[in-house]
Motif scaffolding. Structure first.
Motif, mmCIF file in Angstrom:
data_model
loop_
_atom_site.group_PDB
_atom_site.id
_atom_site.type_symbol
_atom_site.label_atom_id
_atom_site.label_comp_id
_atom_site.label_asym_id
_atom_site.label_seq_id
_atom_site.Cartn_x
_atom_site.Cartn_y
_atom_site.Cartn_z
ATOM 1 N N PHE A 56 0.847 -1.198 0.000
ATOM 2 C CA PHE A 56 0.000 0.000 0.000
ATOM 3 C C PHE A 56 0.882 1.247 0.000
ATOM 4 C CE2 PHE A 56 -2.378 -3.388 2.024
ATOM 5 C CZ PHE A 56 -3.599 -3.337 1.355
ATOM 6 N N ARG A 57 0.521 2.198 -0.809
ATOM 7 C CA ARG A 57 1.326 3.411 -0.982
ATOM 8 C C ARG A 57 1.526 4.142 0.343
ATOM 9 N NH1 ARG A 57 -1.566 5.295 -4.514
ATOM 10 N NH2 ARG A 57 -2.847 6.756 -3.305
ATOM 11 N N ASP A 58 0.437 4.250 1.116
ATOM 12 C CA ASP A 58 0.487 4.931 2.415
ATOM 13 C C ASP A 58 -0.729 4.510 3.229
ATOM 14 O OD1 ASP A 58 -1.632 6.343 1.262
ATOM 15 O OD2 ASP A 58 -0.371 8.039 0.712
ATOM 16 N N LYS A 59 -0.862 5.069 4.421
ATOM 17 C CA LYS A 59 -1.969 4.708 5.297
ATOM 18 C C LYS A 59 -3.304 5.135 4.702
ATOM 19 C CE LYS A 59 -3.703 5.134 10.033
ATOM 20 N NZ LYS A 59 -3.531 5.790 11.349
ATOM 21 N N ASN A 60 -3.326 6.256 4.005
ATOM 22 C CA ASN A 60 -4.561 6.718 3.371
ATOM 23 C C ASN A 60 -5.115 5.677 2.407
ATOM 24 O OD1 ASN A 60 -4.949 9.296 4.538
ATOM 25 N ND2 ASN A 60 -3.356 10.162 3.224
ATOM 26 N N GLU A 61 -4.223 5.090 1.617
ATOM 27 C CA GLU A 61 -4.670 4.060 0.673
ATOM 28 C C GLU A 61 -5.181 2.832 1.409
ATOM 29 O OE1 GLU A 61 -3.151 1.632 -3.299
ATOM 30 O OE2 GLU A 61 -1.667 2.439 -1.903
ATOM 31 N N LEU A 62 -4.517 2.466 2.486
ATOM 32 C CA LEU A 62 -4.941 1.309 3.273
ATOM 33 C C LEU A 62 -6.328 1.546 3.868
ATOM 34 C CD1 LEU A 62 -4.572 -1.397 4.650
ATOM 35 C CD2 LEU A 62 -3.176 -0.260 6.399
ATOM 36 N N VAL A 67 -12.271 0.581 3.818
ATOM 37 C CA VAL A 67 -13.636 1.100 3.638
ATOM 38 C C VAL A 67 -14.287 0.455 2.412
ATOM 39 C CG1 VAL A 67 -15.002 3.163 3.103
ATOM 40 C CG2 VAL A 67 -13.163 3.280 4.797
ATOM 41 N N LYS A 68 -13.522 0.302 1.345
ATOM 42 C CA LYS A 68 -14.036 -0.323 0.111
ATOM 43 C C LYS A 68 -14.483 -1.752 0.388
ATOM 44 C CE LYS A 68 -12.725 -1.157 -4.727
ATOM 45 N NZ LYS A 68 -12.870 -2.631 -4.772
ATOM 46 N N GLN A 69 -13.683 -2.503 1.133
ATOM 47 C CA GLN A 69 -14.054 -3.881 1.475
ATOM 48 C C GLN A 69 -15.320 -3.912 2.324
ATOM 49 O OE1 GLN A 69 -12.375 -6.130 4.798
ATOM 50 N NE2 GLN A 69 -11.421 -7.497 3.297
ATOM 51 N N PHE A 70 -15.394 -2.985 3.292
ATOM 52 C CA PHE A 70 -16.566 -2.901 4.163
ATOM 53 C C PHE A 70 -17.827 -2.616 3.352
ATOM 54 C CE2 PHE A 70 -19.445 -0.053 6.539
ATOM 55 C CZ PHE A 70 -19.852 -0.924 7.542
ATOM 56 N N ILE A 109 -15.335 6.484 17.460
ATOM 57 C CA ILE A 109 -14.447 7.572 17.023
ATOM 58 C C ILE A 109 -13.961 7.371 15.590
ATOM 59 C CG2 ILE A 109 -13.667 8.013 19.378
ATOM 60 C CD1 ILE A 109 -11.008 6.694 18.639
ATOM 61 N N VAL A 110 -14.129 6.152 15.060
ATOM 62 C CA VAL A 110 -13.660 5.843 13.711
ATOM 63 C C VAL A 110 -14.266 6.792 12.681
ATOM 64 C CG1 VAL A 110 -13.766 4.124 11.853
ATOM 65 C CG2 VAL A 110 -13.140 3.427 14.161
ATOM 66 N N PHE A 111 -15.549 7.044 12.805
ATOM 67 C CA PHE A 111 -16.248 7.868 11.818
ATOM 68 C C PHE A 111 -15.689 9.288 11.782
ATOM 69 C CE2 PHE A 111 -19.855 10.599 10.550
ATOM 70 C CZ PHE A 111 -20.116 10.059 9.311
ATOM 71 N N ALA A 112 -15.541 9.909 12.961
ATOM 72 C CA ALA A 112 -15.023 11.274 13.038
ATOM 73 C C ALA A 112 -13.574 11.337 12.570
ATOM 74 C CB ALA A 112 -15.143 11.800 14.466
ATOM 75 N N GLU A 113 -12.786 10.334 12.924
ATOM 76 C CA GLU A 113 -11.378 10.309 12.509
ATOM 77 C C GLU A 113 -11.241 10.129 11.005
ATOM 78 O OE1 GLU A 113 -9.047 8.728 16.488
ATOM 79 O OE2 GLU A 113 -9.509 7.289 14.900
ATOM 80 N N MET A 114 -12.091 9.313 10.430
ATOM 81 C CA MET A 114 -12.047 9.134 8.978
ATOM 82 C C MET A 114 -12.390 10.432 8.260
ATOM 83 S SD MET A 114 -13.962 6.281 6.600
ATOM 84 C CE MET A 114 -15.599 6.630 7.226
ATOM 85 N N GLN A 115 -13.401 11.115 8.759
ATOM 86 C CA GLN A 115 -13.817 12.382 8.155
ATOM 87 C C GLN A 115 -12.704 13.435 8.240
ATOM 88 O OE1 GLN A 115 -17.436 13.894 9.825
ATOM 89 N NE2 GLN A 115 -17.789 15.317 8.151
ATOM 90 N N ASP A 120 -10.460 11.023 1.635
ATOM 91 C CA ASP A 120 -10.747 10.198 0.456
ATOM 92 C C ASP A 120 -11.593 8.984 0.833
ATOM 93 O OD1 ASP A 120 -9.336 11.927 -1.125
ATOM 94 O OD2 ASP A 120 -7.525 10.698 -1.220
ATOM 95 N N ALA A 121 -11.243 8.359 1.939
ATOM 96 C CA ALA A 121 -12.006 7.198 2.418
ATOM 97 C C ALA A 121 -13.394 7.633 2.861
ATOM 98 C CB ALA A 121 -11.269 6.517 3.568
ATOM 99 N N PHE A 122 -13.469 8.780 3.521
ATOM 100 C CA PHE A 122 -14.767 9.291 3.963
ATOM 101 C C PHE A 122 -15.661 9.612 2.768
ATOM 102 C CE2 PHE A 122 -17.653 12.778 5.035
ATOM 103 C CZ PHE A 122 -18.353 12.198 6.076
#
Length: 222
Positions: A56-62, A67-70, A109-115, A120-122
């Motif tokens: 994975f290029r970075d944590k953002n991509e991971l 999220v895509k799998q979910f 807290i996952v939702f707020a942290e993703m946002q 991009d994931a959000f």
């Protein structure tokens, strides 16, 4: 003489990616996105950070791939529930039971942290909500009206948007702090409030029936 066909060997790179996504998803759901650094994820996986960055290029991509799998998993489960449900109210209860399993193991807290940290994931999650989930709600409302369990005078577009937004309220830490409220219990209360508000008297009777069944199943698990 025909040659014996050799079964295809799964790409090792893809297999490693799937393992990283699966473990990362569990860690993110439990501890949040910010706490789980790339170093921590690599340690839990028993691999080097260098190897992780090769996948994975970075944590953002991971995070985006998690999220895509979910989303893909959720859509498959929702479609199965929708097809098997006996009626619109049964469908809503089944959806709740599915989400209940997710919410019981989700750090809100996952939702707020993703946002905040992974926009991009959000955006991917939000697009899923505004398209697939919203249409799922609309189909359920239309079905319930046809079956006579939901009120015929509902403004479907307004109610669908309301349900979409209220479904995310349990994740709002400014409204329901995790040290004061259990995520799945808040979701349950909001689901019942929504259902009773849109249902006919006939629908209310069915809600009570399914609620009793749900309570009995929950008590058996204790």
């Amino acid at each position: 003489m025909t040659k014996k066909q050799i079964p295809p060997v799964r790409d090792m790179h893809a297999e490693a990616m799937d393992r990283v996504i699966s473990v990362s998803r569990r860690l993110f759901q439990t501890y949040g996105l910010r706490t789980m650094t790339v170093d921590e994820i690599a340690r839990h996986l028993g691999m080097s950070k260098r190897t992780l960055y090769q996948l994975f290029r970075d944590k953002n991509e991971l995070v985006r791939m998690v999220v895509k799998q979910f989303i893909e998993e959720m859509q498959a489960n929702c479609e199965s529930i929708r097809k098997d449900a006996r009626d619109a109210i049964h469908e809503t209860f089944r959806m709740f039971q599915y989400l209940d399993g997710i919410f019981r193991n989700l750090n809100p807290i996952v939702f707020a942290e993703m946002q905040r940290y992974h926009p991009d994931a959000f955006m991917l999650f939000d697009q899923h909500q505004q398209t697939y989930i919203k249409q799922l709600i609309i189909h359920n409302l239309q079905r319930g009206i046809q079956e006579g369990f939901y009120r015929a005078d509902l403004n479907i577009e307004v109610i669908a948007r309301f349900r979409l937004e209220s479904g995310l309220l349990p994740l709002r830490q400014d409204i329901f702090p995790k040290d004061q409220f259990l995520l799945h219990e808040v979701q349950h209360e909001l689901m019942l409030h929504y259902l009773y508000g849109i249902s006919t008297v006939k629908g209310h009777q069915l809600i009570q029936q399914y609620q009793q069944q749900f309570d009995e199943q929950s008590n058996k698990k204790l």
